[in-house]
Design a protein around this motif. Structure first.
Motif, mmCIF file in Angstrom:
data_model
loop_
_atom_site.group_PDB
_atom_site.id
_atom_site.type_symbol
_atom_site.label_atom_id
_atom_site.label_comp_id
_atom_site.label_asym_id
_atom_site.label_seq_id
_atom_site.Cartn_x
_atom_site.Cartn_y
_atom_site.Cartn_z
ATOM 1 N N CYS A 123 8.649 27.124 -47.687
ATOM 2 C CA CYS A 123 7.530 26.394 -47.071
ATOM 3 C C CYS A 123 7.864 24.918 -46.907
ATOM 4 O O CYS A 123 7.422 24.272 -45.954
ATOM 5 C CB CYS A 123 6.264 26.557 -47.921
ATOM 6 N N GLU A 124 8.652 24.392 -47.821
ATOM 7 C CA GLU A 124 9.019 22.981 -47.774
ATOM 8 C C GLU A 124 10.266 22.725 -46.940
ATOM 9 O O GLU A 124 10.359 21.716 -46.233
ATOM 10 C CB GLU A 124 9.250 22.457 -49.195
ATOM 11 N N ASN A 125 11.234 23.629 -47.022
ATOM 12 C CA ASN A 125 12.572 23.325 -46.508
ATOM 13 C C ASN A 125 12.965 24.038 -45.218
ATOM 14 O O ASN A 125 13.896 23.594 -44.532
ATOM 15 C CB ASN A 125 13.621 23.658 -47.579
ATOM 16 N N ALA A 126 12.321 25.154 -44.894
ATOM 17 C CA ALA A 126 12.733 25.919 -43.712
ATOM 18 C C ALA A 126 12.345 25.191 -42.433
ATOM 19 O O ALA A 126 11.300 24.535 -42.362
ATOM 20 C CB ALA A 126 12.100 27.310 -43.735
ATOM 21 N N SER A 127 13.192 25.340 -41.430
ATOM 22 C CA SER A 127 12.864 24.779 -40.125
ATOM 23 C C SER A 127 11.907 25.715 -39.396
ATOM 24 O O SER A 127 11.786 26.901 -39.729
ATOM 25 C CB SER A 127 14.134 24.595 -39.292
ATOM 26 N N ASP A 128 11.230 25.198 -38.397
ATOM 27 C CA ASP A 128 10.351 26.046 -37.583
ATOM 28 C C ASP A 128 11.156 27.174 -36.935
ATOM 29 O O ASP A 128 10.669 28.307 -36.819
ATOM 30 C CB ASP A 128 9.669 25.208 -36.497
ATOM 31 N N GLU A 129 12.367 26.869 -36.527
ATOM 32 C CA GLU A 129 13.222 27.883 -35.901
ATOM 33 C C GLU A 129 13.528 29.013 -36.869
ATOM 34 O O GLU A 129 13.495 30.200 -36.504
ATOM 35 C CB GLU A 129 14.520 27.244 -35.415
ATOM 36 N N GLN A 130 13.829 28.678 -38.127
ATOM 37 C CA GLN A 130 14.106 29.710 -39.125
ATOM 38 C C GLN A 130 12.881 30.592 -39.363
ATOM 39 O O GLN A 130 13.007 31.810 -39.526
ATOM 40 C CB GLN A 130 14.549 29.066 -40.436
ATOM 41 N N ILE A 131 11.718 29.984 -39.399
ATOM 42 C CA ILE A 131 10.487 30.765 -39.612
ATOM 43 C C ILE A 131 10.278 31.747 -38.473
ATOM 44 O O ILE A 131 9.906 32.906 -38.693
ATOM 45 C CB ILE A 131 9.279 29.825 -39.772
ATOM 46 N N GLU A 132 10.544 31.318 -37.253
ATOM 47 C CA GLU A 132 10.383 32.222 -36.110
ATOM 48 C C GLU A 132 11.454 33.313 -36.115
ATOM 49 O O GLU A 132 11.202 34.435 -35.672
ATOM 50 C CB GLU A 132 10.395 31.433 -34.809
ATOM 51 N N GLU A 133 12.626 33.008 -36.603
ATOM 52 C CA GLU A 133 13.658 34.038 -36.741
ATOM 53 C C GLU A 133 13.216 35.093 -37.761
ATOM 54 O O GLU A 133 13.437 36.299 -37.578
ATOM 55 C CB GLU A 133 14.978 33.405 -37.182
ATOM 56 N N HIS A 162 14.557 39.969 -46.385
ATOM 57 C CA HIS A 162 14.557 39.242 -47.654
ATOM 58 C C HIS A 162 15.787 38.337 -47.795
ATOM 59 O O HIS A 162 15.699 37.269 -48.412
ATOM 60 C CB HIS A 162 14.449 40.224 -48.811
ATOM 61 N N ARG A 163 16.908 38.756 -47.236
ATOM 62 C CA ARG A 163 18.092 37.880 -47.246
ATOM 63 C C ARG A 163 17.804 36.606 -46.452
ATOM 64 O O ARG A 163 18.154 35.499 -46.875
ATOM 65 C CB ARG A 163 19.296 38.602 -46.635
ATOM 66 N N LYS A 164 17.194 36.789 -45.305
ATOM 67 C CA LYS A 164 16.869 35.635 -44.461
ATOM 68 C C LYS A 164 15.905 34.707 -45.176
ATOM 69 O O LYS A 164 16.063 33.471 -45.123
ATOM 70 C CB LYS A 164 16.264 36.121 -43.143
ATOM 71 N N LEU A 165 14.928 35.277 -45.849
ATOM 72 C CA LEU A 165 13.978 34.454 -46.593
ATOM 73 C C LEU A 165 14.704 33.625 -47.649
ATOM 74 O O LEU A 165 14.403 32.437 -47.836
ATOM 75 C CB LEU A 165 12.916 35.339 -47.252
ATOM 76 N N SER A 166 15.667 34.226 -48.343
ATOM 77 C CA SER A 166 16.397 33.483 -49.377
ATOM 78 C C SER A 166 17.190 32.325 -48.773
ATOM 79 O O SER A 166 17.285 31.254 -49.378
ATOM 80 C CB SER A 166 17.324 34.422 -50.160
ATOM 81 N N GLU A 167 17.760 32.519 -47.585
ATOM 82 C CA GLU A 167 18.485 31.440 -46.915
ATOM 83 C C GLU A 167 17.553 30.270 -46.604
ATOM 84 O O GLU A 167 17.965 29.104 -46.661
ATOM 85 C CB GLU A 167 19.106 31.947 -45.617
ATOM 86 N N MET A 168 16.322 30.582 -46.267
ATOM 87 C CA MET A 168 15.367 29.559 -45.853
ATOM 88 C C MET A 168 14.936 28.646 -46.993
ATOM 89 O O MET A 168 14.353 27.583 -46.773
ATOM 90 C CB MET A 168 14.148 30.223 -45.220
ATOM 91 N N HIS A 170 17.008 27.119 -48.855
ATOM 92 C CA HIS A 170 18.044 26.084 -48.942
ATOM 93 C C HIS A 170 18.400 25.788 -50.393
ATOM 94 O O HIS A 170 18.663 24.647 -50.764
ATOM 95 C CB HIS A 170 17.616 24.808 -48.203
ATOM 96 N N ASN A 171 18.431 26.852 -51.205
ATOM 97 C CA ASN A 171 18.836 26.767 -52.599
ATOM 98 C C ASN A 171 19.956 27.782 -52.801
ATOM 99 O O ASN A 171 19.718 28.987 -52.803
ATOM 100 C CB ASN A 171 17.645 27.069 -53.527
ATOM 101 N N GLY A 172 21.183 27.285 -52.942
ATOM 102 C CA GLY A 172 22.338 28.171 -53.011
ATOM 103 C C GLY A 172 22.313 29.111 -54.197
ATOM 104 O O GLY A 172 22.737 30.266 -54.096
ATOM 105 N N VAL A 173 21.828 28.650 -55.343
ATOM 106 C CA VAL A 173 21.776 29.505 -56.528
ATOM 107 C C VAL A 173 20.779 30.647 -56.307
ATOM 108 O O VAL A 173 21.076 31.811 -56.598
ATOM 109 C CB VAL A 173 21.386 28.686 -57.774
#
Length: 240
Positions: A123-133, A162-168, A170-173
């Motif tokens: 919610c804090e770090n994802a771009s609008d483009e990532q959310i639409e993806e 769920h993988r995409k959500l984890s990328e969004m 922006h926390n590598g761990v």
């Protein structure tokens, strides 16, 4: 051939294998050795470390078992540092579940805590483009219920969401930890067969909307509803 800037230090034969592994691990942690990098040849390592090639071979074999090293054959082959330990970690966890060291409830509990954190970060770090993806993935998964007869292909879309959500996040761990947990979830679903219901797609739409509104509490609530339904379905097939 990529080689560390400094030669490896010689080691005492009595604990040579452990010392070799420790040196390589230390250089990975210090980023002197990087993912995908090729280690020196057995002969070069044996000379640098003042040990036999058999000792080097045993150390490399143990690193391969631990998932830190991948061995490739051929003229351009050798020992390469893996890009990710997710596969090895996934297999270790799956083996543990098979031995009843873990159970389905524990898996879902951990996933819920981790993915709720991920959703809040997204919610804090994802771009609008990532959310639409992510929204497009949710729609593709819903459509696949009617258009794709092969269950495994539909399952892959669920996992990819769920993988995409984890990328969004922006926390590598968090992303690294999510991968093995999703592989285990996939393993369970392949064993049990189709168990999804309409609530899966409904909660995903709620999650996407919460992300669009940048509302972490609503995002966590949507995931809580999803995991409650998932846990009830999986526990039917894996009551232990």
């Amino acid at each position: 051939m990529d080689r560390p800037a400094q030669p490896f230090a010689s080691v005492r034969p009595r604990r040579a294998v452990d010392a070799i592994i420790e040196q390589i691990r230390d250089r990975i942690q210090s980023n002197e050795l990087k993912p995908g990098q090729k280690l020196p040849s057995e002969r070069d390592l044996a000379e640098q470390l003042s040990v036999s090639r058999n000792t080097v071979r045993e150390a490399i074999r143990m690193l391969e078992v631990s998932g830190l090293v991948t061995l490739k054959k051929g003229a351009t082959g050798g020992a390469f540092l893996t890009n990710s330990n997710s596969a090895a970690l996934s297999q270790n966890l799956i083996d543990g579940i098979a031995l009843r060291q873990y159970n389905v409830k524990e898996l879902i509990d951990v996933r819920m805590v981790l993915e709720q954190y991920i959703a809040a970060q997204a919610c804090e770090n994802a771009s609008d483009e990532q959310i639409e993806e992510l929204a497009a993935l949710a729609q593709a998964s819903r459509q696949a219920e009617d258009d794709v007869p092969e269950y495994e292909q539909r399952l892959d879309l669920h996992i990819e969401f769920h993988r995409k959500l984890s990328e969004m996040s922006h926390n590598g761990v968090a992303e690294t930890l999510t991968g093995p947990l999703l592989e285990i979830t996939r393993h369970f679903h392949l064993e049990t067969g189709p168990t999804g219901g309409p609530e899966t797609h409904e909660t995903r739409q709620e999650l996407v909307q919460a992300l669009r509104e940048r509302n972490p509490e609503a995002a966590k609530l949507a995931l809580a509803k999803h995991f409650a339904a998932l846990q009830s379905r999986l526990l039917v097939s894996h009551p232990d």
